[in-house]
Write a protein that holds these residues in place. Structure first.
Motif, PDB file in Angstrom:
ATOM      1  N   HIS B  49     -13.082   7.606  -8.139  1.00 53.87           N
ATOM      2  CA  HIS B  49     -13.910   6.513  -8.879  1.00 53.87           C
ATOM      3  C   HIS B  49     -12.798   5.334  -9.118  1.00 53.87           C
ATOM      4  O   HIS B  49     -13.023   4.253  -8.732  1.00 53.87           O
ATOM      5  N   TRP B  51     -10.430   4.617  -6.876  1.00 52.05           N
ATOM      6  CA  TRP B  51     -10.369   4.142  -5.533  1.00 52.05           C
ATOM      7  C   TRP B  51     -11.370   3.338  -5.356  1.00 52.05           C
ATOM      8  O   TRP B  51     -11.278   2.134  -4.793  1.00 52.05           O
ATOM      9  N   ALA B  52     -12.546   3.755  -5.693  1.00 54.03           N
ATOM     10  CA  ALA B  52     -13.850   2.873  -5.520  1.00 54.03           C
ATOM     11  C   ALA B  52     -13.774   1.738  -6.349  1.00 54.03           C
ATOM     12  O   ALA B  52     -14.293   0.602  -5.639  1.00 54.03           O
ATOM     13  N   ALA B  54     -11.001   0.027  -7.544  1.00 57.78           N
ATOM     14  CA  ALA B  54      -9.990  -0.887  -6.976  1.00 57.78           C
ATOM     15  C   ALA B  54     -10.594  -1.434  -5.498  1.00 57.78           C
ATOM     16  O   ALA B  54     -10.391  -2.692  -5.425  1.00 57.78           O
ATOM     17  N   THR B  55     -11.229  -0.623  -4.862  1.00 58.82           N
ATOM     18  CA  THR B  55     -11.563  -1.360  -3.539  1.00 58.82           C
ATOM     19  C   THR B  55     -13.028  -2.367  -3.684  1.00 58.82           C
ATOM     20  O   THR B  55     -12.856  -3.423  -3.131  1.00 58.82           O
ATOM     21  N   PHE B  56     -13.448  -2.031  -4.803  1.00 58.70           N
ATOM     22  CA  PHE B  56     -14.535  -3.278  -5.149  1.00 58.70           C
ATOM     23  C   PHE B  56     -13.767  -4.647  -5.768  1.00 58.70           C
ATOM     24  O   PHE B  56     -14.498  -5.378  -5.445  1.00 58.70           O
ATOM     25  N   LEU B  58     -11.114  -5.658  -4.760  1.00 59.45           N
ATOM     26  CA  LEU B  58     -10.649  -6.420  -3.492  1.00 59.45           C
ATOM     27  C   LEU B  58     -11.947  -7.039  -2.791  1.00 59.45           C
ATOM     28  O   LEU B  58     -11.683  -8.327  -2.198  1.00 59.45           O
ATOM     29  N   THR B  59     -12.611  -6.392  -2.975  1.00 58.46           N
ATOM     30  CA  THR B  59     -14.206  -7.059  -2.324  1.00 58.46           C
ATOM     31  C   THR B  59     -14.857  -7.991  -2.964  1.00 58.46           C
ATOM     32  O   THR B  59     -15.384  -9.017  -2.405  1.00 58.46           O
ATOM     33  N   LEU B  60     -14.801  -8.080  -4.199  1.00 60.45           N
ATOM     34  CA  LEU B  60     -15.320  -9.044  -4.903  1.00 60.45           C
ATOM     35  C   LEU B  60     -14.141 -10.089  -5.576  1.00 60.45           C
ATOM     36  O   LEU B  60     -14.725 -10.929  -6.708  1.00 60.45           O
ATOM     37  N   ASP B  62     -13.455 -12.958  -4.577  1.00 62.22           N
ATOM     38  CA  ASP B  62     -14.028 -14.408  -4.842  1.00 62.22           C
ATOM     39  C   ASP B  62     -14.866 -14.674  -6.130  1.00 62.22           C
ATOM     40  O   ASP B  62     -15.134 -15.560  -6.334  1.00 62.22           O
ATOM     41  N   TYR B  63     -15.433 -13.631  -6.791  1.00 63.79           N
ATOM     42  CA  TYR B  63     -16.193 -13.742  -7.868  1.00 63.79           C
ATOM     43  C   TYR B  63     -15.402 -13.682  -9.232  1.00 63.79           C
ATOM     44  O   TYR B  63     -16.125 -13.724 -10.381  1.00 63.79           O
ATOM     45  N   ILE B  74      -6.175  -4.903  -9.291  1.00 63.38           N
ATOM     46  CA  ILE B  74      -6.107  -3.764  -8.660  1.00 63.38           C
ATOM     47  C   ILE B  74      -5.348  -2.750  -9.059  1.00 63.38           C
ATOM     48  O   ILE B  74      -5.461  -1.672  -9.161  1.00 63.38           O
ATOM     49  N   LEU B  78      -6.204   0.967 -10.348  1.00 61.01           N
ATOM     50  CA  LEU B  78      -5.487   2.367  -9.834  1.00 61.01           C
ATOM     51  C   LEU B  78      -5.072   3.133 -10.932  1.00 61.01           C
ATOM     52  O   LEU B  78      -5.232   4.304 -10.816  1.00 61.01           O
ATOM     53  N   MET B 148     -19.383  -1.963 -14.092  1.00 60.00           N
ATOM     54  CA  MET B 148     -20.347  -2.287 -12.905  1.00 60.00           C
ATOM     55  C   MET B 148     -20.508  -0.996 -11.990  1.00 60.00           C
ATOM     56  O   MET B 148     -21.775  -0.820 -11.564  1.00 60.00           O
ATOM     57  N   ILE B 152     -24.152   0.815 -10.621  1.00 62.49           N
ATOM     58  CA  ILE B 152     -24.552   0.631  -9.086  1.00 62.49           C
ATOM     59  C   ILE B 152     -25.038   2.193  -8.953  1.00 62.49           C
ATOM     60  O   ILE B 152     -26.030   2.429  -8.215  1.00 62.49           O
TER      61      ILE B 152
END
Ligand SMILES: [Ca+2]
Lengths: 216, 216
Positions: B49, B51-52, B54-56, B58-60, B62-63, B74, B78, B148, B152
């Motif tokens: 969880h 990892w998911a 923290a990667t989310f 990085l992905t978001l 811009d928001y 991040i 972690l 979030m 999801i």
């Protein structure tokens, strides 16, 4: 008004693409590695491994060469294994599996990073490509930590995964010696413990078909 | 010479402390959450969880509001759950479990971050304290992403964990509305999907003992 509507639906669309990426890589939690948890309750999966190695990077930031971008190291390590969702894990001592590893992983990277909107798809792919190339100091430090983690797991589970896969000192030495170029003190630490494991009889110096200790 | 020897044994000692920290938090992989993987093959653990999410982040990136330090987000994500190694998971809709959650988690933070050498122990504790306080924009964005992720998962598994735990719309709304202060567009996206789930009959508007929809 038309323009604003278009802009906000584009934004919503980009959010959905990002969420689709996160949904796709959730499958990394079902990808099993040949490494035991320290609790030895089961094999490790690639998602929790990625967390552990990213957290290791944060913890060992002081051990990086000057010029290493530690946050980029963390980004690399969060993303480094997601190609395994399509390409599966290739055990680091499986020479045959490595023959088509690059090809399988490039196709996976095309598909998975391609789920993201531009320019993010290109940015993430560039992070992954830099990690794979192991040319920059930043990538070499990330790769060193990625190699360190299974060593720590084996050294703290009496070499269980090594024994089960008949891995020899010669193989461990040749796959992991690159840790030294990124961080000599990490290599000194772990290498002396690997040598102790040979002395303690957990691992043979060399496998029957493998390289001799003197030649690696 | 004496001094150098002392300095290098201190350095080796600090490396061992950092590795002991990484070994201690490996137990997070055995901490089970009340959330299914998207594959529904099993419950998620807190390491994968982390990892998911923290990667989310990085992905978001811009928001996030301007001023949010995405790399600190991040780092927070972690580290945010490692106290569960000692304190266990408290399900977010378990009001009784929340009564002594803070106390259990503070004791865990003292022990686990205390494994690290100074000043790193204090630095990591400060990251975790900032996340827990949810006062800075950076912590509020991290907390929004942490909220979030289970939304999801539930929205993509027909609300399976919600149903099994008799969670109502009123509870989901009151626990997750804080996403809005960190990122209105994320809340709009997910809230409309939660409302759709009520319409589709996956979740009741309110539980028998819970708050009424109008009062949350
Ligand atoms: Ca969490």
């Amino acid at each position: 008004m038309q323009k604003q509507k278009h802009g906000s639906s584009k934004k919503l669309n980009q959010l959905q693409q990002r969420i689709d990426f996160i949904k796709a890589i959730d499958a990394l939690k079902d990808v099993q590695r040949k490494a035991y948890l320290l609790s030895e309750s089961r094999f490790e999966n690639s998602a929790e491994h990625s967390w552990a190695v990213a957290t290791f990077a944060l913890t060992l930031a002081d051990y990086a060469k000057s010029g290493v971008d530690i946050n980029r190291v963390i980004h690399m390590l969060l993303l480094h294994d997601i190609v395994e969702v399509d390409a599966g894990v290739t055990f680091c001592y499986d020479d045959k599996g490595h023959e088509d590893k690059a090809e399988r992983e490039q196709a996976a990277a095309d598909r998975i990073f391609g789920l993201l909107p531009e320019p993010q798809a290109k940015e993430f792919r560039a992070i992954w490509d830099e990690f794979e190339a192991e040319e920059s100091d930043t990538a070499q430090f990330a790769a060193a930590l990625d190699r360190m983690i299974p060593l720590i797991h084996n050294l703290n589970t009496s070499g269980r995964a090594w024994k089960e896969n008949s891995v020899s000192y010669a193989q461990i030495f040749s796959k992991n010696k690159k840790i030294e170029r990124a961080c000599p003190s990490l290599w000194d630490y772990v290498h002396s413990r690997i040598q102790q494991a040979v002395t303690d009889g957990w691992i043979p110096e060399s496998s029957i078909c493998g390289a001799q200790l003197g030649t690696v």
